[in-house]
Design a protein around this motif. Structure first.
Motif, PDB file in Angstrom:
ATOM      1  N   ALA A   1     -11.045   4.341  -4.753  1.00 34.35           N
ATOM      2  CA  ALA A   1     -10.081   3.572  -5.540  1.00 34.35           C
ATOM      3  C   ALA A   1      -8.892   3.152  -4.691  1.00 34.35           C
ATOM      4  CB  ALA A   1      -9.611   4.394  -6.730  1.00 34.35           C
ATOM      5  N   ALA A   2      -8.497   4.022  -3.756  1.00 38.01           N
ATOM      6  CA  ALA A   2      -7.314   3.731  -2.946  1.00 38.01           C
ATOM      7  C   ALA A   2      -7.560   2.636  -1.918  1.00 38.01           C
ATOM      8  CB  ALA A   2      -6.852   5.007  -2.225  1.00 38.01           C
ATOM      9  N   ILE A   3      -8.798   2.558  -1.356  1.00 36.78           N
ATOM     10  CA  ILE A   3      -9.055   1.598  -0.286  1.00 36.78           C
ATOM     11  C   ILE A   3      -9.708   0.322  -0.776  1.00 36.78           C
ATOM     12  CG2 ILE A   3      -9.313   3.450   1.386  1.00 36.78           C
ATOM     13  CD1 ILE A   3     -12.305   3.040   1.325  1.00 36.78           C
ATOM     14  N   ARG A   4     -10.116   0.249  -2.067  1.00 34.44           N
ATOM     15  CA  ARG A   4     -10.786  -0.939  -2.569  1.00 34.44           C
ATOM     16  C   ARG A   4      -9.801  -2.100  -2.605  1.00 34.44           C
ATOM     17  NH1 ARG A   4     -12.088   0.824  -7.292  1.00 34.44           N
ATOM     18  NH2 ARG A   4     -13.991   1.820  -6.555  1.00 34.44           N
ATOM     19  N   PRO A   5     -10.059  -3.179  -1.870  1.00 29.85           N
ATOM     20  CA  PRO A   5      -9.106  -4.291  -1.839  1.00 29.85           C
ATOM     21  C   PRO A   5      -9.109  -5.072  -3.125  1.00 29.85           C
ATOM     22  CG  PRO A   5     -11.083  -4.879  -0.617  1.00 29.85           C
ATOM     23  CD  PRO A   5     -11.224  -3.428  -1.004  1.00 29.85           C
TER      24      PRO A   5
ATOM     25  N   LEU B   1       0.225   3.715 -15.682  1.00 27.95           N
ATOM     26  CA  LEU B   1       1.061   2.709 -15.030  1.00 27.95           C
ATOM     27  C   LEU B   1       1.660   3.251 -13.727  1.00 27.95           C
ATOM     28  CD1 LEU B   1       2.337  -0.131 -15.305  1.00 27.95           C
ATOM     29  CD2 LEU B   1       4.258   0.972 -16.474  1.00 27.95           C
ATOM     30  N   PHE B   2       1.552   2.436 -12.673  1.00 29.12           N
ATOM     31  CA  PHE B   2       2.071   2.748 -11.340  1.00 29.12           C
ATOM     32  C   PHE B   2       1.480   4.028 -10.769  1.00 29.12           C
ATOM     33  CE2 PHE B   2       5.852   0.415 -13.232  1.00 29.12           C
ATOM     34  CZ  PHE B   2       5.491  -0.807 -12.688  1.00 29.12           C
ATOM     35  N   GLY B   3       0.289   4.382 -11.236  1.00 30.29           N
ATOM     36  CA  GLY B   3      -0.361   5.575 -10.707  1.00 30.29           C
ATOM     37  C   GLY B   3       0.403   6.850 -10.993  1.00 30.29           C
ATOM     38  N   GLY B   4       1.260   6.815 -12.025  1.00 30.72           N
ATOM     39  CA  GLY B   4       2.023   8.008 -12.379  1.00 30.72           C
ATOM     40  C   GLY B   4       3.239   8.251 -11.514  1.00 30.72           C
ATOM     41  N   LYS B   5       3.670   7.238 -10.752  1.00 27.99           N
ATOM     42  CA  LYS B   5       4.896   7.408  -9.952  1.00 27.99           C
ATOM     43  C   LYS B   5       6.046   7.806 -10.883  1.00 27.99           C
ATOM     44  CE  LYS B   5       3.978   4.293  -6.065  1.00 27.99           C
ATOM     45  NZ  LYS B   5       4.245   5.218  -4.956  1.00 27.99           N
TER      46      LYS B   5
ATOM     47  N   ALA C   1      -2.703 -10.094  -7.459  1.00 29.85           N
ATOM     48  CA  ALA C   1      -2.105  -9.654  -6.200  1.00 29.85           C
ATOM     49  C   ALA C   1      -1.547  -8.244  -6.312  1.00 29.85           C
ATOM     50  CB  ALA C   1      -1.004 -10.621  -5.782  1.00 29.85           C
ATOM     51  N   VAL C   2      -1.159  -7.864  -7.540  1.00 28.43           N
ATOM     52  CA  VAL C   2      -0.519  -6.566  -7.746  1.00 28.43           C
ATOM     53  C   VAL C   2      -1.343  -5.749  -8.734  1.00 28.43           C
ATOM     54  CG1 VAL C   2       1.608  -5.360  -8.335  1.00 28.43           C
ATOM     55  CG2 VAL C   2       1.709  -7.696  -7.439  1.00 28.43           C
ATOM     56  N   ARG C   3      -1.660  -4.545  -8.339  1.00 29.22           N
ATOM     57  CA  ARG C   3      -2.332  -3.607  -9.246  1.00 29.22           C
ATOM     58  C   ARG C   3      -1.338  -2.525  -9.638  1.00 29.22           C
ATOM     59  NH1 ARG C   3      -7.381  -4.877  -9.997  1.00 29.22           N
ATOM     60  NH2 ARG C   3      -8.508  -6.063  -8.413  1.00 29.22           N
ATOM     61  N   CYS C   4      -1.057  -2.456 -10.942  1.00 31.26           N
ATOM     62  CA  CYS C   4      -0.084  -1.499 -11.463  1.00 31.26           C
ATOM     63  C   CYS C   4      -0.753  -0.368 -12.236  1.00 31.26           C
ATOM     64  CB  CYS C   4       0.889  -2.193 -12.415  1.00 31.26           C
ATOM     65  SG  CYS C   4       1.743  -3.611 -11.741  1.00 31.26           S
ATOM     66  N   LEU C   5      -1.982  -0.557 -12.670  1.00 31.15           N
ATOM     67  CA  LEU C   5      -2.632   0.363 -13.600  1.00 31.15           C
ATOM     68  C   LEU C   5      -3.567   1.302 -12.854  1.00 31.15           C
ATOM     69  CD1 LEU C   5      -3.339  -2.291 -16.369  1.00 31.15           C
ATOM     70  CD2 LEU C   5      -1.453  -0.653 -16.259  1.00 31.15           C
ATOM     71  N   GLY C   6      -3.115   2.520 -12.681  1.00 32.35           N
ATOM     72  CA  GLY C   6      -3.885   3.517 -11.947  1.00 32.35           C
ATOM     73  C   GLY C   6      -3.416   3.689 -10.525  1.00 32.35           C
ATOM     74  N   SER C   7      -2.675   2.732 -10.014  1.00 32.07           N
ATOM     75  CA  SER C   7      -2.108   2.789  -8.665  1.00 32.07           C
ATOM     76  C   SER C   7      -0.932   1.808  -8.647  1.00 32.07           C
ATOM     77  CB  SER C   7      -3.153   2.392  -7.614  1.00 32.07           C
ATOM     78  OG  SER C   7      -3.574   1.056  -7.824  1.00 32.07           O
ATOM     79  N   PHE C   8      -0.318   1.660  -7.505  1.00 31.89           N
ATOM     80  CA  PHE C   8       0.683   0.609  -7.353  1.00 31.89           C
ATOM     81  C   PHE C   8       0.545   0.070  -5.945  1.00 31.89           C
ATOM     82  CE2 PHE C   8       5.410  -0.670  -7.190  1.00 31.89           C
ATOM     83  CZ  PHE C   8       5.081  -1.964  -7.595  1.00 31.89           C
ATOM     84  N   GLU C   9      -0.131  -1.075  -5.848  1.00 27.40           N
ATOM     85  CA  GLU C   9      -0.336  -1.684  -4.547  1.00 27.40           C
ATOM     86  C   GLU C   9      -0.241  -3.199  -4.680  1.00 27.40           C
ATOM     87  OE1 GLU C   9      -5.172  -1.925  -4.269  1.00 27.40           O
ATOM     88  OE2 GLU C   9      -4.226  -0.045  -3.661  1.00 27.40           O
ATOM     89  N   THR C  10       0.296  -3.829  -3.660  1.00 26.62           N
ATOM     90  CA  THR C  10       0.469  -5.276  -3.628  1.00 26.62           C
ATOM     91  C   THR C  10      -0.226  -5.805  -2.390  1.00 26.62           C
ATOM     92  OG1 THR C  10       2.622  -5.054  -4.723  1.00 26.62           O
ATOM     93  CG2 THR C  10       2.148  -7.155  -3.627  1.00 26.62           C
ATOM     94  N   ARG C  11      -1.011  -6.875  -2.578  1.00 21.97           N
ATOM     95  CA  ARG C  11      -1.772  -7.446  -1.475  1.00 21.97           C
ATOM     96  C   ARG C  11      -1.482  -8.933  -1.346  1.00 21.97           C
ATOM     97  NH1 ARG C  11      -5.695  -3.992   0.527  1.00 21.97           N
ATOM     98  NH2 ARG C  11      -5.972  -2.104  -0.722  1.00 21.97           N
ATOM     99  N   GLY C  12      -1.507  -9.402  -0.106  1.00 23.93           N
ATOM    100  CA  GLY C  12      -1.316 -10.815   0.149  1.00 23.93           C
ATOM    101  C   GLY C  12      -2.572 -11.612  -0.148  1.00 23.93           C
ATOM    102  N   PRO C  13      -2.523 -12.934   0.003  1.00 24.00           N
ATOM    103  CA  PRO C  13      -3.680 -13.778  -0.278  1.00 24.00           C
ATOM    104  C   PRO C  13      -4.914 -13.427   0.552  1.00 24.00           C
ATOM    105  CG  PRO C  13      -1.690 -15.119  -0.119  1.00 24.00           C
ATOM    106  CD  PRO C  13      -1.317 -13.733   0.321  1.00 24.00           C
ATOM    107  N   ASP C  14      -4.718 -12.824   1.723  1.00 24.23           N
ATOM    108  CA  ASP C  14      -5.857 -12.446   2.565  1.00 24.23           C
ATOM    109  C   ASP C  14      -6.380 -11.051   2.239  1.00 24.23           C
ATOM    110  OD1 ASP C  14      -3.769 -10.918   3.476  1.00 24.23           O
ATOM    111  OD2 ASP C  14      -4.051 -11.378   5.608  1.00 24.23           O
ATOM    112  N   GLY C  15      -5.807 -10.402   1.239  1.00 23.45           N
ATOM    113  CA  GLY C  15      -6.260  -9.072   0.847  1.00 23.45           C
ATOM    114  C   GLY C  15      -5.579  -7.938   1.575  1.00 23.45           C
ATOM    115  N   SER C  16      -4.688  -8.248   2.521  1.00 24.03           N
ATOM    116  CA  SER C  16      -4.015  -7.190   3.279  1.00 24.03           C
ATOM    117  C   SER C  16      -2.946  -6.511   2.433  1.00 24.03           C
ATOM    118  CB  SER C  16      -3.387  -7.765   4.549  1.00 24.03           C
ATOM    119  OG  SER C  16      -2.425  -8.754   4.219  1.00 24.03           O
ATOM    120  N   LEU C  17      -2.815  -5.207   2.600  1.00 20.38           N
ATOM    121  CA  LEU C  17      -1.877  -4.415   1.820  1.00 20.38           C
ATOM    122  C   LEU C  17      -0.460  -4.648   2.300  1.00 20.38           C
ATOM    123  CD1 LEU C  17      -1.851  -2.277  -0.463  1.00 20.38           C
ATOM    124  CD2 LEU C  17      -1.897  -0.534   1.329  1.00 20.38           C
ATOM    125  N   LEU C  18       0.433  -4.909   1.365  1.00 18.08           N
ATOM    126  CA  LEU C  18       1.828  -5.177   1.696  1.00 18.08           C
ATOM    127  C   LEU C  18       2.537  -3.870   2.056  1.00 18.08           C
ATOM    128  CD1 LEU C  18       4.089  -7.656  -0.200  1.00 18.08           C
ATOM    129  CD2 LEU C  18       4.964  -5.406   0.371  1.00 18.08           C
TER     130      LEU C  18
END
Length: 378
Positions: free
Chosen positions: A124-128, A267-271, A136-153
Motif C-alpha cells: 500500500a505504501a509503495i503503490r503509485p 483520513l491521512f492514515g491516522g496522522k 494526485a493526492v491520497r488522503c484515505l488510508g495514507s497521506f501522499e502527494t504525487r506529481g503528474p509523472d507519479g513521483s512522490l512529492l
C-alpha cells in the motif's frame, strides 16, 4: 483485516486450516475450497489478498493454481502447505510469501501472519497513484502527494505538509489567518505565529508548483481561501460523488465502485492532527454511505454475492460498525449459508466483547443459536 482464501483437497485439513486462520483477529476467511478449480472460478468475485494453497492436489496442484491466480492479481500473497519440504524451491519460484509443513500448528501461523500483514502495508505504501486519471493526492488510508509523472512529492517541512492537509480537509472556505496560525503553532509566541504561517504558505505554493500540481490559494485581509477541483484527491472525489448522487444506480455504479475500491482507510492514515477529527468522521460516514448504496444496488440486481463482498470490504476498514455486520449476517441468513453466518457472527461477537465489552443484538444471538443447532449445510 486481511481477506484470505484456503484451498485444501482433504476435508479434515481444510476444516482445521479454516479454524486456525479464522481465529486470528487480523484475518478473515472469505472462501474455503476443496477443489482448486472452484477456487479459481470464484477468485475474481471474492478478491482475496492472501491464499493458503495445498501443494499436492488432484487435477490442479497448488503451484499451478498459484500461477493462474497471480495472473489475475499479481499482488496476491501465497502461502503453500505441504508435507514435503522439497517443494520449497518451486514455492518460491512463484514468489510465495512462505510455506508451511503439515500438520500446520497455531505457532506456524503466528510466524507467517505478521509477514502477510507487513507485506500488505508495504504494498500500500509503495503503490503509485494512477497517472492517467488517478488523484494526485491520497488522503484515505495514507497521506501522499504525487506529481503528474507519479513521483512522490517531498515536503520541505512537516508543517508545510500539515497545512496542505488542513486545506484538503476544509477546502473552499475562507479560514482566518490567526486561526490557522494557532492551529499549527499553538505553543509558539504570538509574534512568531503569523511569520511562521506566511513562510509555510510560501513553501506550500512553491512545492506544489514545482511538482506540477495546480491549486488556487488566495490571500485576503481576513485569511486564506484554498480552492481545488474534487479530482485533486480521493477525499474530494468521495465528497463530490456523494453530493451529486442520491443513490447508486445503473448510471453511476461504475464510478461508485472505483471510488469505493480506492478507499484505503482512515483520513491521512491516522496522522495525529488535532484539528482533523471532524473531517475524519465525515470521511468515514461518507464511505459507509457509499458502501451501503453499492450493496443495495447489487441486491436490487439480484447479486447477493456482490453485496456480501461489498460489505466484507467495508468491514475490513470499519470492523466495529454493528449495522453493517447485521446487514451482512442477514444476507448470509437469507442465502441459507449457515456456516458462513455462524463463523462471521462468532468473529463479530468476539470483537465486540474484546473492543467494547458488548454483546451483539438479541435477534442476532438468537439466530446464531438456532443455526448452530441445525447447521448441516454450507
Amino acid at each position: 483485516m486481511l481477506r484470505v482464501m484456503i484451498v485444501e483437497d482433504e476435508k479434515p485439513t481444510l476444516d482445521l486450516m479454516e479454524r486456525l486462520v479464522g481465529r486470528h483477529p487480523g484475518l478473515e476467511v472469505i472462501g474455503a475450497f476443496a477443489s482448486p478449480l472452484e477456487a479459481l472460478a470464484r477468485f475474481a468475485e471474492l478478491r482475496p489478498e492472501a491464499a493458503f494453497l495445498d501443494v499436492e492436489m488432484p487435477k490442479m496442484g497448488g503451484i499451478e493454481l498459484a500461477d493462474k491466480l497471480k495472473e489475475i492479481d499479481e499482488e496476491l500473497q501465497v502461502v503453500f502447505t505441504t508435507a514435503y519440504p522439497g517443494y520449497a524451491v518451486d514455492a518460491f519460484r512463484v514468489n510465495a510469501s512462505d510455506y508451511l509443513l503439515k500438520p500446520v500448528a497455531p505457532e506456524d501461523l503466528d510466524r507467517v501472519i505478521p509477514r502477510l500483514l507487513k507485506n500488505r502495508r508495504m504494498h500500500a505504501a509503495i503503490r503509485p497513484a494512477a497517472i492517467d486519471g488517478g488523484p494526485a493526492v491520497r488522503c484515505l488510508g495514507s497521506f501522499e502527494t504525487r506529481g503528474p509523472d507519479g513521483s512522490l512529492l517531498d515536503w520541505p517541512t512537516r508543517k508545510t505538509e500539515e497545512l496542505f492537509a488542513y486545506f484538503l480537509a476544509y477546502p473552499n472556505r475562507l479560514t482566518d489567518k490567526w486561526r490557522l496560525a494557532d492551529l499549527l503553532w499553538p505553543e509558539a509566541e504570538e509574534g512568531r505565529t503569523l511569520h511562521n504561517l506566511h513562510n509555510t504558505i510560501y513553501r506550500l505554493k512553491k512545492t506544489l508548483k514545482e511538482a506540477g500540481i495546480a491549486i488556487d490559494l488566495t490571500h485576503t485581509n481576513e485569511g486564506y481561501l484554498f480552492e481545488s477541483p474534487p479530482s485533486l484527491s480521493d477525499l474530494g472525489r468521495l465528497r463530490d460523488f456523494t453530493a451529486r448522487s442520491s443513490k447508486v444506480d445503473g448510471t453511476n455504479a461504475a464510478e461508485a465502485e472505483r471510488i469505493f475500491r480506492s478507499y484505503g482507510g482512515v483520513l491521512f492514515g491516522g496522522k495525529d492532527y488535532p484539528w482533523s477529527a471532524s473531517a475524519e468522521t465525515e470521511a468515514a460516514s461518507l464511505y459507509a454511505s457509499l458502501a451501503r448504496g453499492i450493496a443495495a444496488w447489487r441486491r436490487e440486481r439480484g447479486d447477493p454475492a456482490g453485496a456480501k463482498e461489498t460489505l466484507r470490504v467495508y468491514l475490513g476498514h470499519a470492523p466495529l460498525d454493528e449495522e453493517m455486520h447485521a446487514e451482512l449476517l442477514q444476507l448470509y441468513a437469507d442465502a441459507g449459508e449457515k456456516s458462513a453466518y455462524v463463523r462471521h457472527y462468532e468473529r463479530f461477537e468476539r470483537m465486540l466483547a474484546e473492543e467494547l465489552g458488548l454483546e451483539p443484538p438479541a435477534e442476532l444471538r438468537e439466530l446464531a443459536r438456532q443455526l448452530r443447532e441445525t447447521r448441516c449445510g454450507p
